[in-house]
Design a protein around this motif. Structure first.
Motif, short mmCIF file in Angstrom:
data_model
loop_
_atom_site.label_atom_id
_atom_site.label_comp_id
_atom_site.label_asym_id
_atom_site.label_seq_id
_atom_site.Cartn_x
_atom_site.Cartn_y
_atom_site.Cartn_z
N SER A 1 -7.05 -4.22 -8.17
CA SER A 1 -6.00 -5.25 -8.09
C SER A 1 -5.57 -5.73 -9.47
N GLU A 2 -6.47 -5.66 -10.47
CA GLU A 2 -6.12 -6.08 -11.83
C GLU A 2 -5.06 -5.19 -12.45
N ASN A 3 -4.95 -3.96 -11.98
CA ASN A 3 -4.02 -3.00 -12.57
C ASN A 3 -2.75 -2.82 -11.74
N ILE A 4 -2.45 -3.82 -10.91
CA ILE A 4 -1.26 -3.75 -10.06
C ILE A 4 -0.45 -5.03 -10.24
N LEU A 5 0.85 -4.88 -10.47
CA LEU A 5 1.76 -6.01 -10.58
C LEU A 5 2.71 -6.00 -9.39
N ILE A 6 3.02 -7.20 -8.89
CA ILE A 6 3.97 -7.35 -7.77
C ILE A 6 5.03 -8.37 -8.18
N ASP A 7 6.30 -8.00 -8.05
CA ASP A 7 7.34 -8.96 -8.40
C ASP A 7 7.79 -9.73 -7.17
N ALA A 8 8.79 -10.59 -7.33
CA ALA A 8 9.21 -11.50 -6.26
C ALA A 8 9.78 -10.78 -5.05
N LYS A 9 10.23 -9.54 -5.22
CA LYS A 9 10.76 -8.75 -4.11
C LYS A 9 9.73 -7.79 -3.53
N GLY A 10 8.50 -7.88 -4.05
CA GLY A 10 7.43 -7.04 -3.53
C GLY A 10 7.35 -5.67 -4.17
N HIS A 11 8.09 -5.46 -5.27
CA HIS A 11 8.02 -4.16 -5.95
C HIS A 11 6.70 -4.05 -6.70
N ILE B 1 0.83 -1.21 0.00
CA ILE B 1 0.00 0.00 0.00
C ILE B 1 0.87 1.26 0.00
N PHE B 2 2.01 1.22 0.66
CA PHE B 2 2.92 2.37 0.68
C PHE B 2 3.38 2.70 -0.74
N GLN B 3 3.72 1.69 -1.51
CA GLN B 3 4.16 1.92 -2.90
C GLN B 3 3.01 2.41 -3.77
N LEU B 4 1.82 1.84 -3.57
CA LEU B 4 0.65 2.30 -4.31
C LEU B 4 0.35 3.75 -3.98
N HIS B 5 0.47 4.08 -2.70
CA HIS B 5 0.23 5.46 -2.27
C HIS B 5 1.23 6.42 -2.92
N LYS B 6 2.48 6.01 -3.03
CA LYS B 6 3.50 6.87 -3.64
C LYS B 6 3.14 7.18 -5.09
N ALA B 7 2.65 6.19 -5.82
CA ALA B 7 2.26 6.41 -7.21
C ALA B 7 1.05 7.35 -7.29
N ILE B 8 0.07 7.13 -6.41
CA ILE B 8 -1.13 7.97 -6.40
C ILE B 8 -0.78 9.40 -6.00
N HIS B 9 0.06 9.55 -4.99
CA HIS B 9 0.46 10.88 -4.54
C HIS B 9 1.21 11.62 -5.65
N PHE B 10 2.03 10.90 -6.39
CA PHE B 10 2.75 11.49 -7.51
C PHE B 10 1.77 12.05 -8.54
N LEU B 11 0.72 11.29 -8.85
CA LEU B 11 -0.29 11.74 -9.81
C LEU B 11 -1.06 12.94 -9.27
N HIS B 12 -1.49 12.85 -8.00
CA HIS B 12 -2.32 13.89 -7.42
C HIS B 12 -1.57 15.22 -7.29
N LYS B 13 -0.26 15.15 -7.06
CA LYS B 13 0.53 16.38 -6.97
C LYS B 13 0.48 17.15 -8.29
N GLN B 14 0.32 16.42 -9.38
CA GLN B 14 0.25 17.04 -10.70
C GLN B 14 -1.19 17.26 -11.16
N LYS B 15 -2.14 17.08 -10.21
CA LYS B 15 -3.56 17.31 -10.49
C LYS B 15 -4.15 16.29 -11.47
N PHE B 16 -3.64 15.06 -11.42
CA PHE B 16 -4.21 13.98 -12.21
C PHE B 16 -4.73 12.89 -11.28
N CYS B 17 -5.80 12.23 -11.69
CA CYS B 17 -6.26 11.06 -10.95
C CYS B 17 -6.32 9.87 -11.90
N HIS B 18 -6.07 8.68 -11.36
CA HIS B 18 -5.98 7.45 -12.15
C HIS B 18 -7.36 6.94 -12.53
#
Length: 339
Positions: A177-187, A155-172
């Motif tokens: 869950s379909e639009n999120i990928l997680i690799d073996a290290k949790g990225h 959730i912290f990583q998802l929040h970082k992406a959302i905050h990045f968008l919102h700072k520029q006045k964009f919303c996703h």
């Protein structure tokens, strides 16, 4: 995608001439200008063969071999002058603007008559991105019992992406869950930017967009919406990781998805289950409860969530090697990996 017009409250379906209902006209004009500057090249020579990963309603997704042991993913859609074309142009336009470690990067965008299936007199748009071994969160969700530090890290990583968008006045507008990928290290990598658009304060966007089980109440009530819809979607994902299933599905004895609680939002009832009370961890409970406030003005902003106690439990990386391999081995279609 179905929604209501703010003026006459009648139902409408999105078509090319109604795109302005879910994105400012200036954005669509920019996307169409982008279509004029897409590169043109012989994709057949560069990618003679490809493996079809997903035969979608809007576009096809292929795994392509670029050079020795290097693979990429291509999303291919017909240039047919419909909303499908506009959505892909919009995704290309925004991915060229957004550079963030938790947002899918773009390698190239091409207009060509080659589709991997055959040569054609019609033109197609290719959106090419890198590829990694990762699994779709919707597939990973039920494969293990998620611990609070693991949930906090995702959730912290998802929040970082959302905050990045919102700072520029964009919303996703399609956080699910379909639009999120997680690799073996949790990225985490966030996908699908075809519905991204600028938001205003107060909210002015209209329409019901994305997965209904992650769509915010104001969408179903026919009200103007904006950045808070992303906060709602993030809260749904946090709740789903904590409870093992979507917060707005009831499971019958036959274990089928039978009762859709989102119907109450269509009626504007305002009855939201206190999902946070089901979670033992106080920080996670507080986070879910705050994100899933029924009234959008009562939800915290991405900026206000920066110092939330939940994020203090996030770790640098996770060990998800076993579960990611299990998912990608059994369900190759979930391997829409773009990082």
């Amino acid at each position: 995608f179905v929604g209501k017009s703010q003026n006459d409250k009648s139902e409408w379906s999105i078509s090319k001439d109604k795109c302005s209902l879910f994105a400012p006209s200036s954005v669509i004009e920019d996307a169409k200008q982008l279509s004029q500057i897409l590169s043109r090249k012989d994709m057949k020579k560069e990618y003679p063969k490809g493996k079809l990963l997903c035969d979608g309603r809007l576009s096809d997704i292929y795994q392509l071999k670029k050079r020795k042991n290097t693979f990429v993913v291509a999303k291919i859609a017909l240039c047919d002058g419909t909303v499908t074309e506009d959505i892909l142009f919009r995704e290309i336009y925004y991915l060229t603007k957004f550079k963030h470690p938790n947002i899918v990067p773009i390698l190239e965008s091409v207009r060509t008559c080659y589709t991997l299936r055959s040569n054609s007199s019609s033109e197609y748009v290719w959106l090419v991105t890198p590829m990694i071994q990762a699994a779709n969160l919707s597939v990973l969700m039920g494969k293990k019992k998620w611990k609070v530090p693991e949930i906090a890290t995702i959730i912290f990583q998802l929040h970082k992406a959302i905050h990045f968008l919102h700072k520029q006045k964009f919303c996703h507008r399609n956080i699910c869950s379909e639009n999120i990928l997680i690799d073996a290290k949790g990225h985490l990598t966030l996908l699908d930017f075809g519905m991204v658009t600028k938001f205003t304060n107060p909210p002015s966007l209209l329409g019901t967009i994305g997965d209904p089980h992650y769509a915010a109440p104001e969408m179903f009530r026919g009200l103007p919406h904006g950045a808070p819809v992303d906060i709602w979607g993030m809260g749904c994902i946090a709740s789903e990781l904590a409870n093992g299933r979507s917060p707005f599905l009831e499971i019958t004895q036959k274990k089928t998805k039978a009762i859709d609680r989102l119907t109450m939002f269509r009626c504007g009832c305002g009855i939201v289950p206190n999902l946070g009370s089901r979670i033992a961890d106080l920080a996670l409970s507080s986070f879910v409860h705050g994100c899933l406030k029924f009234e959008q003005q009562h939800r915290p902003t991405a900026k206000e969530l920066l110092g939330h106690a939940l994020f203090k439990q996030a770790v640098v990386k996770l060990d998800l090697v076993k579960v990611v391999k299990q998912c990608t081995r059994r369900k190759r279609s979930s391997l829409l990996v773009h990082k």
